[in-house]
Scaffold this active site. Structure first.
Site, PDB file in Angstrom:
ATOM      1  N   ASP A   1     -13.335 -16.139   6.743  1.00 18.65           N
ATOM      2  CA  ASP A   1     -12.300 -16.147   5.658  1.00 18.65           C
ATOM      3  C   ASP A   1     -11.293 -17.222   5.882  1.00 18.65           C
ATOM      4  O   ASP A   1     -10.423 -17.106   6.853  1.00 18.65           O
ATOM      5  CB  ASP A   1     -11.782 -14.783   5.808  1.00 18.65           C
ATOM      6  CG  ASP A   1     -12.428 -13.508   5.392  1.00 18.65           C
ATOM      7  OD1 ASP A   1     -13.798 -13.713   5.335  1.00 18.65           O
ATOM      8  OD2 ASP A   1     -12.371 -12.825   4.524  1.00 18.65           O
TER       9      ASP A   1
ATOM     10  N   LYS B   1     -11.548 -15.259  -2.595  1.00 21.00           N
ATOM     11  CA  LYS B   1     -10.601 -13.904  -2.121  1.00 21.00           C
ATOM     12  C   LYS B   1      -9.356 -14.189  -2.562  1.00 21.00           C
ATOM     13  O   LYS B   1      -8.752 -15.209  -2.432  1.00 21.00           O
ATOM     14  CB  LYS B   1     -10.702 -13.682  -0.675  1.00 21.00           C
ATOM     15  CG  LYS B   1      -9.823 -12.795   0.467  1.00 21.00           C
ATOM     16  CD  LYS B   1     -10.217 -12.562   1.660  1.00 21.00           C
ATOM     17  CE  LYS B   1      -9.061 -12.031   2.390  1.00 21.00           C
ATOM     18  NZ  LYS B   1      -9.375 -11.910   3.921  1.00 21.00           N
TER      19      LYS B   1
ATOM     20  N   LYS C   1     -13.655 -11.059  -3.538  1.00 24.05           N
ATOM     21  CA  LYS C   1     -12.688 -10.180  -2.577  1.00 24.05           C
ATOM     22  C   LYS C   1     -11.550  -9.983  -2.880  1.00 24.05           C
ATOM     23  O   LYS C   1     -10.631 -10.947  -2.696  1.00 24.05           O
ATOM     24  CB  LYS C   1     -13.048 -10.565  -1.282  1.00 24.05           C
ATOM     25  CG  LYS C   1     -12.405  -9.734  -0.031  1.00 24.05           C
ATOM     26  CD  LYS C   1     -12.651 -10.172   1.379  1.00 24.05           C
ATOM     27  CE  LYS C   1     -11.959  -9.522   2.224  1.00 24.05           C
ATOM     28  NZ  LYS C   1     -12.300 -10.031   3.814  1.00 24.05           N
TER      29      LYS C   1
END
Length: 257
Positions: free
Chosen positions: A102, A166, A198
């Site tokens: 991430d 995300k 996300k």
């Protein structure tokens, strides 16, 4: 999602959850607890999301063939580290056993008009994330604020090779919002690529999860949200999911089902 019961939503949210501990005081005992919590009596979460320094420990605890994936964060939370440092951090995390990276994009550079910095960072990290390692890019939408910037960041990330986009680090004042989700989900649709979404930070209840899943279903269809296309990044959501699945009712909802 209109006819989905809270229990059905809770079961789906469990399968899509990146159970997260990115607290400053996280330690080895907390990682042990997190790994245990990720395997519930109702099924397992999609992943755990932890600091890079704990990846090796988590891999040893979960084993090589665990269905629970290990996600970790790089360039986190500032988004300001040099590209070479972030690439080195990513390489080490993958060597230690991370399945998913991430990455915080250099969102402040983007706010200053430097799109090239975003492309360079994502492409450099993408290069060391060979399949099946997933690359999720954190846009920090609550700091970008402007809808056009959020849309631009989404398209830049997708074009540069992100597997997921995300919303947030969870470390700023404004994290996942339905407004940002709508922009990002539509950017994925417009791209025509298989890219996941996300929402992270602030998704605390099954009611919150239901609103995000309903939005995804409206834009992409009712069967779109599966672990390869949709994750929730949350630390507190699991408790509410288990309360609903155990028949104890929601532990509190900031949104209606």
């Amino acid at each position: 999602m209109n006819e989905t019961t809270p229990r059905q939503t809770a079961a789906k949210a469990l399968s899509l959850l990146d159970l997260t501990d990115l607290t400053e005081n996280c330690d080895e005992a907390a990682i042990e607890r997190l790994c245990r919590q990720a395997a519930t009596r109702h099924g397992h979460t999609a992943a755990i999301c932890i600091w890079p320094r704990f990846v090796k420990q988590a891999r040893a605890l979960l084993g090589e063939n665990s269905p629970i994936r290990i996600a970790t964060v790089v360039n986190f939370p500032s988004g300001d580290l040099p590209v070479d440092d972030v690439v080195a951090e990513t390489r080490q995390a993958i060597a230690d056993g991370a399945d998913e990276i991430d990455l915080v994009i250099p969102y402040r550079a983007l706010m200053a008009g430097d799109e090239a910095a975003v492309r360079q960072m994502i492409r450099a990290v993408r290069e060391v994330c060979a399949p099946p390692v997933l690359l999720k890019t954190i846009l920090e939408t609550g700091e970008l604020k402007n809808p056009d910037l959020v849309r631009n960041a989404s398209h830049l990330a997708i074009a540069s090779g992100a597997d997921f986009i995300k919303t947030s680090t969870g470390k700023v004042a404004v994290n996942a919002t339905l407004e940002a989700a709508d922009i990002m989900l539509n950017a994925i649709r417009e791209s025509g690529r298989k890219v996941g979404f996300k929402p992270a930070g602030g998704v605390r209840t099954v009611g919150d999860a239901a609103l995000h899943l309903r939005l995804a279903a409206t834009i992409h269809g009712p069967d779109w949200a599966i672990p390869s296309t949709f994750r929730f990044g949350a630390s507190g959501l699991l408790g509410d999911i288990l309360a609903v699945l155990d028949g104890r009712g929601s532990g509190g909802s900031s949104a209606a089902y």
